[in-house]
Design an enzyme around this catalytic site. Structure first.
Site, short mmCIF file in Angstrom:
data_model
loop_
_atom_site.label_atom_id
_atom_site.label_comp_id
_atom_site.label_asym_id
_atom_site.label_seq_id
_atom_site.Cartn_x
_atom_site.Cartn_y
_atom_site.Cartn_z
CB SER A 1 -1.07 0.18 1.38
OG SER A 1 -1.22 0.68 1.07
CG HIS B 1 -3.97 -1.58 -1.92
ND1 HIS B 1 -5.09 -2.03 -2.06
CD2 HIS B 1 -4.70 -0.46 -0.55
CE1 HIS B 1 -6.20 -1.91 -1.19
NE2 HIS B 1 -5.76 -0.74 -0.63
CG MET C 1 -8.28 7.45 2.89
SD MET C 1 -7.24 7.12 4.46
CE MET C 1 -6.35 5.56 4.14
CG MET D 1 -11.43 3.65 2.21
SD MET D 1 -9.60 3.58 3.30
CE MET D 1 -8.72 3.55 1.53
CG MET E 1 -12.14 -2.33 4.75
SD MET E 1 -10.88 -1.82 3.65
CE MET E 1 -9.50 -1.38 5.09
CG ASP F 1 -6.90 -2.50 2.58
OD1 ASP F 1 -5.45 -2.73 3.46
OD2 ASP F 1 -7.41 -1.42 2.00
C1 DX5 Z 1 -6.80 1.53 5.19
C2 DX5 Z 1 -5.87 1.56 3.57
C3 DX5 Z 1 -4.90 0.66 3.74
C4 DX5 Z 1 -3.53 0.41 4.39
C5 DX5 Z 1 -2.79 -0.87 5.33
O1 DX5 Z 1 -7.65 2.19 5.33
O2 DX5 Z 1 -6.95 1.33 3.14
O3 DX5 Z 1 -5.04 -0.37 2.41
O4 DX5 Z 1 -2.37 1.40 3.45
O5 DX5 Z 1 -2.10 -0.62 5.98
P1 DX5 Z 1 -1.24 -1.34 6.80
O6 DX5 Z 1 -1.06 -2.56 6.40
O7 DX5 Z 1 -0.18 -0.04 7.69
O8 DX5 Z 1 -2.70 -1.47 8.20
ZN ZN Z 2 -6.68 0.23 1.10
#
Ligand code: DX5
Ligand code: ZN
Length: 217
Positions: free
Chosen positions: A8, A33, A37, A68, A137, A175
């Protein structure tokens, strides 16, 4: 079975984005990824189109874009134009999810649905055959580096069975909070794609960490 690892970008160094994207190009990572947001659907703002375009300019791997945001229908074509190959919308943000998924596919992208930790996975049962990717999630969306929610295993097992029974080809993506401690168990439970932000980018040697994560599969 080899699985898809999608580091990510949220955890990358934004002042050195080209360097970090090139690091991923030269690693065993499969997808990038990309978390979008809006500060409304989630309590954080990440980045928008110019940054996605900048990532795409250097990326040699598919962009897996996770929206998101509220009312994602307004931006589907803009994300396609910015370089998204897979576009996931949140179930909780879509009033007409079926229509949204058809819109994503009509633009030539793979259609994903992300689902919050509190939302029953059964909510996808009527639409599972229309989905290319389910993003489960395993933290509350909004931030990297959060603690993995253990109930995810149960959800993945139920989803795996739903996909089989529904004759769906959907991939299961996890995720949030993925690490060396839970990656094997998640793949065992039925995951096809693992997202990893903090685990990759906080490692001393991210390329080596990616290689170690991939060797689990
Ligand atoms: C959270 C994101 C994830 C995030 C994951 O809202 O959707 O993609 O980047 O990060 P880690 O692996 O650090 O939890
Ligand atoms: Zn994500």
């Amino acid at each position: 079975m080899p699985y898809v690892l999608a580091p990510s970008i949220l955890s990358a160094d934004f002042a050195n984005l080209q360097r970090d994207v090139e690091m991923l190009n030269n690693s065993e990572a499969d997808w990038l990824h990309v978390d979008i947001m809006d500060g409304v659907f989630v309590p954080n703002i990440s980045f928008g189109f110019p940054v996605v375009k900048a990532i795409q300019k250097h990326a040699k791997k598919p962009l897996d874009v996770h929206l998101m945001i509220v009312d994602p229908d307004r931006y589907l074509s803009a994300f396609r134009d910015a370089g998204a190959n897979i576009l996931s919308v949140h179930l909780e943000a879509c009033i007409h999810l079926h229509r949204t998924l058809q819109g994503i596919k009509a633009l030539g992208m793979q259609a994903g649905v992300a689902i919050n930790p509190h939302t029953p996975i059964e909510s996808l049962s009527e639409i599972i055959a229309d989905i290319d990717l389910v993003c489960v999630m395993s933290v509350n969306p909004g931030f990297g580096g959060q603690k993995f929610i253990e109930n995810t295993y149960r959800k993945v097992k139920t989803l795996r069975e739903m996909i089989r029974a529904g004759g769906s080809h959907a991939k299961i993506e996890i995720d949030g909070g993925v690490s060396m401690d839970n990656a094997a168990a998640l793949l065992q439970a039925g995951a096809d794609v693992l997202v990893a932000g903090n685990t990759v980018f906080s490692a001393k040697d991210p390329v080596k960490m990616i290689s170690e994560l991939k060797s689990i599969g």
